[in-house]
Write a protein that holds these residues in place. Structure first.
Motif, PDB file in Angstrom:
ATOM      1  N   THR B  16     -33.681 -44.280  -9.167  1.00  0.00           N
ATOM      2  CA  THR B  16     -33.909 -44.434  -7.725  1.00  0.00           C
ATOM      3  C   THR B  16     -32.651 -44.981  -7.051  1.00  0.00           C
ATOM      4  O   THR B  16     -32.314 -44.560  -5.937  1.00  0.00           O
ATOM      5  CB  THR B  16     -35.091 -45.362  -7.442  1.00  0.00           C
ATOM      6  OG1 THR B  16     -34.902 -46.585  -8.132  1.00  0.00           O
ATOM      7  CG2 THR B  16     -36.386 -44.741  -7.870  1.00  0.00           C
ATOM      8  N   LEU B  19     -30.291 -42.067  -6.578  1.00  0.00           N
ATOM      9  CA  LEU B  19     -30.651 -41.204  -5.452  1.00  0.00           C
ATOM     10  C   LEU B  19     -30.304 -41.869  -4.140  1.00  0.00           C
ATOM     11  O   LEU B  19     -29.827 -41.222  -3.195  1.00  0.00           O
ATOM     12  CB  LEU B  19     -32.155 -40.891  -5.504  1.00  0.00           C
ATOM     13  CG  LEU B  19     -32.579 -40.005  -6.667  1.00  0.00           C
ATOM     14  CD1 LEU B  19     -34.083 -39.915  -6.730  1.00  0.00           C
ATOM     15  CD2 LEU B  19     -32.000 -38.625  -6.524  1.00  0.00           C
ATOM     16  N   GLU B  20     -30.534 -43.198  -4.083  1.00  0.00           N
ATOM     17  CA  GLU B  20     -30.195 -43.904  -2.846  1.00  0.00           C
ATOM     18  C   GLU B  20     -28.694 -43.864  -2.595  1.00  0.00           C
ATOM     19  O   GLU B  20     -28.257 -43.650  -1.455  1.00  0.00           O
ATOM     20  CB  GLU B  20     -30.661 -45.355  -2.958  1.00  0.00           C
ATOM     21  CG  GLU B  20     -30.539 -46.097  -1.671  1.00  0.00           C
ATOM     22  CD  GLU B  20     -30.896 -47.546  -1.809  1.00  0.00           C
ATOM     23  OE1 GLU B  20     -31.654 -47.898  -2.741  1.00  0.00           O
ATOM     24  OE2 GLU B  20     -30.418 -48.321  -0.981  1.00  0.00           O
ATOM     25  N   LYS B  23     -27.700 -40.515  -1.319  1.00  0.00           N
ATOM     26  CA  LYS B  23     -28.115 -40.352   0.071  1.00  0.00           C
ATOM     27  C   LYS B  23     -27.183 -41.079   1.024  1.00  0.00           C
ATOM     28  O   LYS B  23     -26.764 -40.538   2.048  1.00  0.00           O
ATOM     29  CB  LYS B  23     -29.533 -40.900   0.199  1.00  0.00           C
ATOM     30  CG  LYS B  23     -30.284 -40.459   1.402  1.00  0.00           C
ATOM     31  CD  LYS B  23     -31.737 -40.718   1.123  1.00  0.00           C
ATOM     32  CE  LYS B  23     -32.486 -40.989   2.380  1.00  0.00           C
ATOM     33  NZ  LYS B  23     -33.819 -41.473   2.128  1.00  0.00           N
ATOM     34  N   ARG B  24     -26.821 -42.353   0.641  1.00  0.00           N
ATOM     35  CA  ARG B  24     -25.966 -43.110   1.560  1.00  0.00           C
ATOM     36  C   ARG B  24     -24.591 -42.465   1.686  1.00  0.00           C
ATOM     37  O   ARG B  24     -24.028 -42.410   2.773  1.00  0.00           O
ATOM     38  CB  ARG B  24     -25.833 -44.556   1.082  1.00  0.00           C
ATOM     39  CG  ARG B  24     -27.033 -45.378   1.467  1.00  0.00           C
ATOM     40  CD  ARG B  24     -26.871 -46.841   1.226  1.00  0.00           C
ATOM     41  NE  ARG B  24     -28.169 -47.462   1.082  1.00  0.00           N
ATOM     42  CZ  ARG B  24     -28.872 -48.005   2.063  1.00  0.00           C
ATOM     43  NH1 ARG B  24     -28.405 -48.023   3.259  1.00  0.00           N
ATOM     44  NH2 ARG B  24     -30.058 -48.525   1.842  1.00  0.00           N
ATOM     45  N   PHE B  27     -24.808 -39.547   3.974  1.00  0.00           N
ATOM     46  CA  PHE B  27     -24.940 -39.973   5.365  1.00  0.00           C
ATOM     47  C   PHE B  27     -23.607 -40.396   5.942  1.00  0.00           C
ATOM     48  O   PHE B  27     -23.300 -40.118   7.101  1.00  0.00           O
ATOM     49  CB  PHE B  27     -25.961 -41.116   5.483  1.00  0.00           C
ATOM     50  CG  PHE B  27     -27.329 -40.653   5.848  1.00  0.00           C
ATOM     51  CD1 PHE B  27     -28.142 -40.092   4.899  1.00  0.00           C
ATOM     52  CD2 PHE B  27     -27.798 -40.762   7.142  1.00  0.00           C
ATOM     53  CE1 PHE B  27     -29.407 -39.643   5.228  1.00  0.00           C
ATOM     54  CE2 PHE B  27     -29.070 -40.328   7.477  1.00  0.00           C
ATOM     55  CZ  PHE B  27     -29.870 -39.763   6.511  1.00  0.00           C
ATOM     56  N   GLU B  28     -22.777 -41.092   5.100  1.00  0.00           N
ATOM     57  CA  GLU B  28     -21.442 -41.478   5.574  1.00  0.00           C
ATOM     58  C   GLU B  28     -20.659 -40.241   5.970  1.00  0.00           C
ATOM     59  O   GLU B  28     -20.048 -40.158   7.031  1.00  0.00           O
ATOM     60  CB  GLU B  28     -20.660 -42.181   4.467  1.00  0.00           C
ATOM     61  CG  GLU B  28     -21.224 -43.479   3.993  1.00  0.00           C
ATOM     62  CD  GLU B  28     -21.053 -44.562   5.013  1.00  0.00           C
ATOM     63  OE1 GLU B  28     -19.932 -44.768   5.461  1.00  0.00           O
ATOM     64  OE2 GLU B  28     -22.073 -45.174   5.378  1.00  0.00           O
ATOM     65  N   HIS B  31     -21.928 -38.624   9.213  1.00  0.00           N
ATOM     66  CA  HIS B  31     -21.537 -39.272  10.463  1.00  0.00           C
ATOM     67  C   HIS B  31     -20.063 -39.095  10.741  1.00  0.00           C
ATOM     68  O   HIS B  31     -19.631 -39.126  11.888  1.00  0.00           O
ATOM     69  CB  HIS B  31     -21.859 -40.777  10.408  1.00  0.00           C
ATOM     70  CG  HIS B  31     -23.317 -41.071  10.503  1.00  0.00           C
ATOM     71  ND1 HIS B  31     -24.174 -40.344  11.291  1.00  0.00           N
ATOM     72  CD2 HIS B  31     -24.084 -41.998   9.898  1.00  0.00           C
ATOM     73  CE1 HIS B  31     -25.407 -40.815  11.167  1.00  0.00           C
ATOM     74  NE2 HIS B  31     -25.371 -41.828  10.335  1.00  0.00           N
ATOM     75  N   SER B  35     -19.236 -31.610  14.447  1.00  0.00           N
ATOM     76  CA  SER B  35     -20.583 -31.040  14.581  1.00  0.00           C
ATOM     77  C   SER B  35     -20.761 -29.740  13.820  1.00  0.00           C
ATOM     78  O   SER B  35     -21.854 -29.437  13.373  1.00  0.00           O
ATOM     79  CB  SER B  35     -20.924 -30.829  16.048  1.00  0.00           C
ATOM     80  OG  SER B  35     -19.824 -30.239  16.694  1.00  0.00           O
ATOM     81  N   GLN B  38     -21.647 -30.441  10.221  1.00  0.00           N
ATOM     82  CA  GLN B  38     -22.813 -31.266   9.942  1.00  0.00           C
ATOM     83  C   GLN B  38     -23.973 -30.443   9.433  1.00  0.00           C
ATOM     84  O   GLN B  38     -24.789 -30.921   8.661  1.00  0.00           O
ATOM     85  CB  GLN B  38     -23.235 -32.037  11.190  1.00  0.00           C
ATOM     86  CG  GLN B  38     -22.420 -33.289  11.306  1.00  0.00           C
ATOM     87  CD  GLN B  38     -22.865 -34.164  12.448  1.00  0.00           C
ATOM     88  OE1 GLN B  38     -23.636 -33.750  13.301  1.00  0.00           O
ATOM     89  NE2 GLN B  38     -22.399 -35.370  12.472  1.00  0.00           N
ATOM     90  N   ARG B  43     -28.303 -33.530   2.902  1.00  0.00           N
ATOM     91  CA  ARG B  43     -28.575 -34.960   2.784  1.00  0.00           C
ATOM     92  C   ARG B  43     -29.764 -35.287   1.901  1.00  0.00           C
ATOM     93  O   ARG B  43     -30.018 -36.435   1.626  1.00  0.00           O
ATOM     94  CB  ARG B  43     -28.806 -35.570   4.168  1.00  0.00           C
ATOM     95  CG  ARG B  43     -27.510 -35.651   4.949  1.00  0.00           C
ATOM     96  CD  ARG B  43     -27.685 -36.403   6.217  1.00  0.00           C
ATOM     97  NE  ARG B  43     -28.342 -35.610   7.228  1.00  0.00           N
ATOM     98  CZ  ARG B  43     -28.708 -36.093   8.408  1.00  0.00           C
ATOM     99  NH1 ARG B  43     -28.497 -37.352   8.698  1.00  0.00           N
ATOM    100  NH2 ARG B  43     -29.299 -35.317   9.284  1.00  0.00           N
ATOM    101  N   ASN B  44     -30.483 -34.273   1.465  1.00  0.00           N
ATOM    102  CA  ASN B  44     -31.660 -34.555   0.651  1.00  0.00           C
ATOM    103  C   ASN B  44     -31.222 -34.825  -0.775  1.00  0.00           C
ATOM    104  O   ASN B  44     -30.688 -33.931  -1.439  1.00  0.00           O
ATOM    105  CB  ASN B  44     -32.589 -33.339   0.703  1.00  0.00           C
ATOM    106  CG  ASN B  44     -33.919 -33.636   0.067  1.00  0.00           C
ATOM    107  OD1 ASN B  44     -34.056 -34.580  -0.703  1.00  0.00           O
ATOM    108  ND2 ASN B  44     -34.902 -32.822   0.394  1.00  0.00           N
ATOM    109  N   TYR B  46     -32.774 -35.043  -3.529  1.00  0.00           N
ATOM    110  CA  TYR B  46     -33.429 -34.241  -4.564  1.00  0.00           C
ATOM    111  C   TYR B  46     -32.808 -32.872  -4.699  1.00  0.00           C
ATOM    112  O   TYR B  46     -32.571 -32.380  -5.803  1.00  0.00           O
ATOM    113  CB  TYR B  46     -34.931 -34.127  -4.264  1.00  0.00           C
ATOM    114  CG  TYR B  46     -35.629 -35.451  -4.386  1.00  0.00           C
ATOM    115  CD1 TYR B  46     -35.769 -36.284  -3.282  1.00  0.00           C
ATOM    116  CD2 TYR B  46     -36.099 -35.905  -5.605  1.00  0.00           C
ATOM    117  CE1 TYR B  46     -36.370 -37.516  -3.394  1.00  0.00           C
ATOM    118  CE2 TYR B  46     -36.713 -37.132  -5.728  1.00  0.00           C
ATOM    119  CZ  TYR B  46     -36.845 -37.936  -4.614  1.00  0.00           C
ATOM    120  OH  TYR B  46     -37.430 -39.162  -4.730  1.00  0.00           O
TER     121      TYR B  46
END
Lengths: 396, 146
Positions: B16, B19-20, B23-24, B27-28, B31, B35, B38, B43-44, B46
């Motif tokens: 876990t 996976l976190e 994901k983070r 996300f970095e 952002h 565009s 993007q 971002r998933n 899984y």
């Protein structure tokens, strides 16, 4: 119709991605407009509110998130927020706090304090992970906006464990100094309260050692500087700062907020040992001794907000969360007339709002998390506990 | 394969945390990107995990066959489950062995998964090496009797 609203909000966010911070204003204002329309339709509400000033938070804002400007966060919380919250802030590029009932209650009391009476102690208690520390941060933000002087100790447990160097105190032979922790705290205190440091003057002469002393009438800023540069005297500098602030807050020039997280550390046991391996009691640490004097309510002109915490506490069982259990007899007697405020798990409305907030930031990537059954599963697994919910959603 | 000594709680928490971390990191990147890109950033965690493992699966394997007193490495087709097993095994051994002493498993695993998702990195290289060996030993394919 609600699904259309949610997808419209997420589409608006996708359209201006470069201005993510400004971009939050667009869906929020949309949300505020549509709020009136959809509020009677079903309990699902959009989760953010436009009201960024904690002074104006009312009952109707309960359950909604408000945005903390990042500039404010750097000045008001230099010690750092709880680590998981800081990670979330970094990932989303914004700091949003939820407005909840315990914080609203405390804000109401603080707004109606009578500064001529002795300072009232408020103790936030509750199960692990219910949001005590973040409620404290909400209160601190409110007081910072109202221009109070903030004395924030982010975690008192850090002062009673894992200390590398303990020096015998120069001021009092029986006590011990902690130069590292004291100097770090002084640095952060300076960042928070820059403007007060030059205004407050100390009223007594203090002698550091044979060659250096501080005269009566010089500003508090100099004491703080001395503590930061001369690390050996940092603990004594902290003691002086606390004493002077307590004495002068009754005069009415400024209002003092004492905010301590994990206050049960002041009366428990420590894990620190002397060189001959005998344990040290908290009273023998100068920092703790001075802090205990601060938390007594023999001064007026401000308020004391405390949080109990089992997470960092030493030698206390896991399921202890009530004030009597965590503070022990000594602590409870010392804090005796206090106002307890319980922080509970999320109510259904708050839970819904939290999930909405995560969905708006597209934090829940798993397909099933968006469905109704997914939400019911999350509610069951976390039991409405904010900390657990955050950990669950992190890997979904 | 992540589990040691039956400690499923630890294995689950490591996964876990991985996976976190994935994901983070995504996300970095999201952002920070303009565009147009993007929409391409996944971002998933899984989907990244499954795609990364699929990119590490070898198509053909080598088996040691005894003929005339010598063992020859013969290219041999692998079943689906053997391929999945090899992908996972390579990923985990890579993370366990070739990292800095203080680097934590979730950190290293998330880095390797992201590299494998983009078809780069040491695990995909190992798959390609296996394919090259199989290609080099093509002539020995007749030694296989099944």
């Amino acid at each position: 119709m609600l699904k259309g609203v949610a997808s419209l909000v997420s589409r608006v966010r996708k359209l201006d991605p470069g201005h993510l911070r400004l971009g939050t204003q667009a869906p929020q204002s949309l949300a505020a407009q549509l709020d009136n329309q959809v509020s009677f339709e079903s309990p699902r509400a959009i989760s953010c509110t436009n009201e960024n000033d904690p002074a104006k938070h009312e009952e109707k804002h309960e359950g909604l998130h408000y945005n903390l400007p990042l500039q404010d966060v750097k000045t008001v919380f230099p010690h750092g927020l709880p680590p998981r919250y800081a990670m979330q802030m970094k990932t989303f590029n914004e700091a949003c706090l939820m407005v909840r009932k315990p914080a609203l209650e405390l804000l109401h009391y603080l707004k109606n304090t009578n500064f001529a009476h002795p300072a009232i102690r408020y103790v936030l208690y509750g199960e692990k992970g219910t949001g005590k520390t973040l409620s404290l941060c909400h209160i601190i933000h409110f007081c910072a906006k109202q221009d109070w002087l903030i004395l924030h100790i982010p975690d008192a447990h850090l002062w009673v464990k894992n200390c590398r160097d303990l020096l015998q105190s120069t001021y009092n032979k029986q006590r011990f100094d902690q130069p590292l922790e004291a100097s770090v705290w002084l640095k952060n205190f300076k960042t928070t309260n820059e403007r007060f440091l030059s205004q407050i003057k100390i009223q007594e002469k203090y002698v550091w050692n044979k060659r250096e002393s501080i005269e009566k009438g010089s500003s508090l800023g100099e004491v703080v500087e001395q503590g930061i540069t001369r690390v050996r005297n940092a603990t004594d500098a902290v003691g002086i700062v606390l004493k002077e602030l307590k004495r002068q807050s009754s005069l009415g020039i400024f209002r003092l907020l004492v905010a301590v997280d994990g206050v049960n550390a002041l009366w428990g046991r420590t894990t620190l040992k002397r060189e001959d391996k005998s344990p040290i009691a908290p009273e023998e640490l100068a920092l703790i001794h001075n802090l205990r004097k601060m938390v007594r309510n023999d001064w007026n002109g401000g308020a004391i907000v405390l949080t109990l915490s089992q997470t960092g506490s030493l030698f206390k069982p896991r399921n202890a969360c009530l004030p009597q259990e965590l503070l022990g007899k000594e602590g409870f007697d010392a804090l005796d007339p206090f106002i307890p405020i319980q922080v509970a798990n999320y109510s259904p409305k708050e839970f819904e709002s939290c999930i909405q907030y995560y969905m708006e930031n597209s934090w829940l990537q798993h397909e099933k998390a968006h469905t109704e059954e997914g939400k019911k599963e999350l509610l069951f697994l976390s039991n409405g506990n904010p900390g657990q919910l955050e950990r669950l959603c992190a890997y979904l | 394969m992540m589990m040691k000594g039956g400690n499923k709680v630890l294995a689950r928490s490591l996964m876990t945390q991985t996976l976190e971390a994935v994901k983070r990191k995504q996300f970095e990147k999201f952002h920070a990107a303009a565009s147009e890109e993007q929409a391409n950033i996944e971002r998933n965690p899984y989907t990244i995990f499954h795609q990364a493992l699929k990119n590490c699966e070898p198509v053909i394997g080598l088996a040691p066959i005894l003929k005339g007193g010598r063992f020859y490495q013969v290219p041999v087709p692998l079943s689906d489950r053997r391929r999945r097993f090899l992908a996972m095994k390579w990923m985990i051994t890579e993370c366990r062995e070739k990292k800095h002493r203080r680097m934590l498993m979730p950190e290293k695993l998330s880095k390797e998964l992201l590299e494998a998702f983009h078809n780069q990195g040491p695990v995909v290289k190992r798959k390609h090496d296996l394919h090259k060996m199989a290609e080099a030993n093509r002539a020995l394919a007749h030694y296989r009797w099944w």
